[in-house]
Design a protein around this motif. Structure first.
Motif, PDB file in Angstrom:
ATOM      1  N   ALA A 171     -52.153   4.094  10.627  1.00 24.76           N
ATOM      2  CA  ALA A 171     -53.067   4.686  11.608  1.00 24.76           C
ATOM      3  C   ALA A 171     -53.750   3.580  12.396  1.00 24.76           C
ATOM      4  O   ALA A 171     -54.187   2.572  11.830  1.00 24.76           O
TER       5      ALA A 171
ATOM      6  N   VAL B 175     -57.213  10.741   8.913  1.00 27.00           N
ATOM      7  CA  VAL B 175     -55.977  11.027   9.637  1.00 27.00           C
ATOM      8  C   VAL B 175     -55.684  12.517   9.532  1.00 27.00           C
ATOM      9  O   VAL B 175     -56.271  13.239   8.720  1.00 27.00           O
TER      10      VAL B 175
ATOM     11  N   SER C 198     -58.760  11.679   4.212  1.00 21.15           N
ATOM     12  CA  SER C 198     -58.805  10.230   4.107  1.00 21.15           C
ATOM     13  C   SER C 198     -57.384   9.708   3.973  1.00 21.15           C
ATOM     14  O   SER C 198     -56.551  10.305   3.287  1.00 21.15           O
ATOM     15  N   ILE C 199     -57.107   8.578   4.609  1.00 20.24           N
ATOM     16  CA  ILE C 199     -55.746   8.039   4.580  1.00 20.24           C
ATOM     17  C   ILE C 199     -55.327   7.674   3.163  1.00 20.24           C
ATOM     18  O   ILE C 199     -54.134   7.658   2.835  1.00 20.24           O
TER      19      ILE C 199
ATOM     20  N   GLU D 141     -50.941   7.749  14.889  1.00 22.82           N
ATOM     21  CA  GLU D 141     -50.467   7.746  13.509  1.00 22.82           C
ATOM     22  C   GLU D 141     -48.945   7.660  13.488  1.00 22.82           C
ATOM     23  O   GLU D 141     -48.258   8.428  14.167  1.00 22.82           O
TER      24      GLU D 141
END
Length: 212
Positions: free
Chosen positions: A24, A6, A14-15, A106
């Protein structure tokens, strides 16, 4: 599990490493869920609520976790900011269109004024579209449903100058007849007619410079 990347902090991460409450949705997620526009996004994002009047573009408001701008007055600043490829959309209703050729969406919950500025006291909706590519690719889809609903969307991308200039063109249409009728005048209500087109270019004159 596949890593979800994201840009909620204005850089790719990385989320799991982002210190923000973020949901997301990739283009594949939206397609599998049958999400065609932002109004339908609240079906998969329970903390998002979208309220629209008869005029979606002029009277649409978004709330996150129940917090948002009160009323549909055009003169009120949106408490949930909308961003399309990093560009601020000043009125929520203007963002409530079809999701055409998007890479991911997002939803950032909570105040986001530090990185996204403006009046994002309730959250931010970040829409990222697909970028032009230097290899030929494309796709097209059509659908038909109740109330004479017709939808189509397509996109094509490819190089204009090898490894230097590429383009991407996306087109969509979304029509439906009204779901209610005035028997006195035979006028239909709650119908819609949406047409969207987007043309992008990607110019890479050198290794460390991209112009989109």
């Amino acid at each position: 599990m596949e890593e979800i990347t994201v840009t909620a902090t204005k850089r790719e991460q990385s989320i799991q490493d982002v210190p923000i409450a973020v949901s997301a949705f990739t283009s594949e997620d939206l397609e599998r869920s049958g999400i065609q526009d932002l109004e339908q996004l609240q079906q998969v994002a329970p903390s998002l609520f979208i309220n629209t009047t008869n005029s979606v573009s002029g009277g649409g408001t978004m709330r996150v976790r129940g917090i948002g701008t009160t009323g549909n007055n055009l003169g009120l600043e949106a408490a949930v900011g909308s961003f399309l490829d990093g560009v601020y959309v000043p009125r929520s209703g203007l963002a409530l269109g079809d999701l055409v050729d998007v890479e991911r969406v997002e939803l950032l919950r909570g105040p986001q004024g530090t990185l996204f500025w403006k009046n994002t006291v309730a959250g931010a909706l970040n829409i990222i579209t697909k970028v032009p590519e230097f290899e030929w690719d494309g796709g097209f889809s059509m659908s038909y449903g109740s109330s004479d609903t017709r939808r189509f969307k397509g996109a094509i991308t490819g190089p204009l100058i090898d490894e230097e200039l590429a383009f991407r063109f996306a087109l969509s249409g979304n029509w439906a007849d009204g779901c209610s009728e005035d028997i006195a005048s035979s006028d239909e209500f709650a119908d819609f007619d949406r047409k969207t087109a987007r043309l992008q270019f990607l110019w890479t004159p050198m290794d460390n410079l991209n112009v989109r």
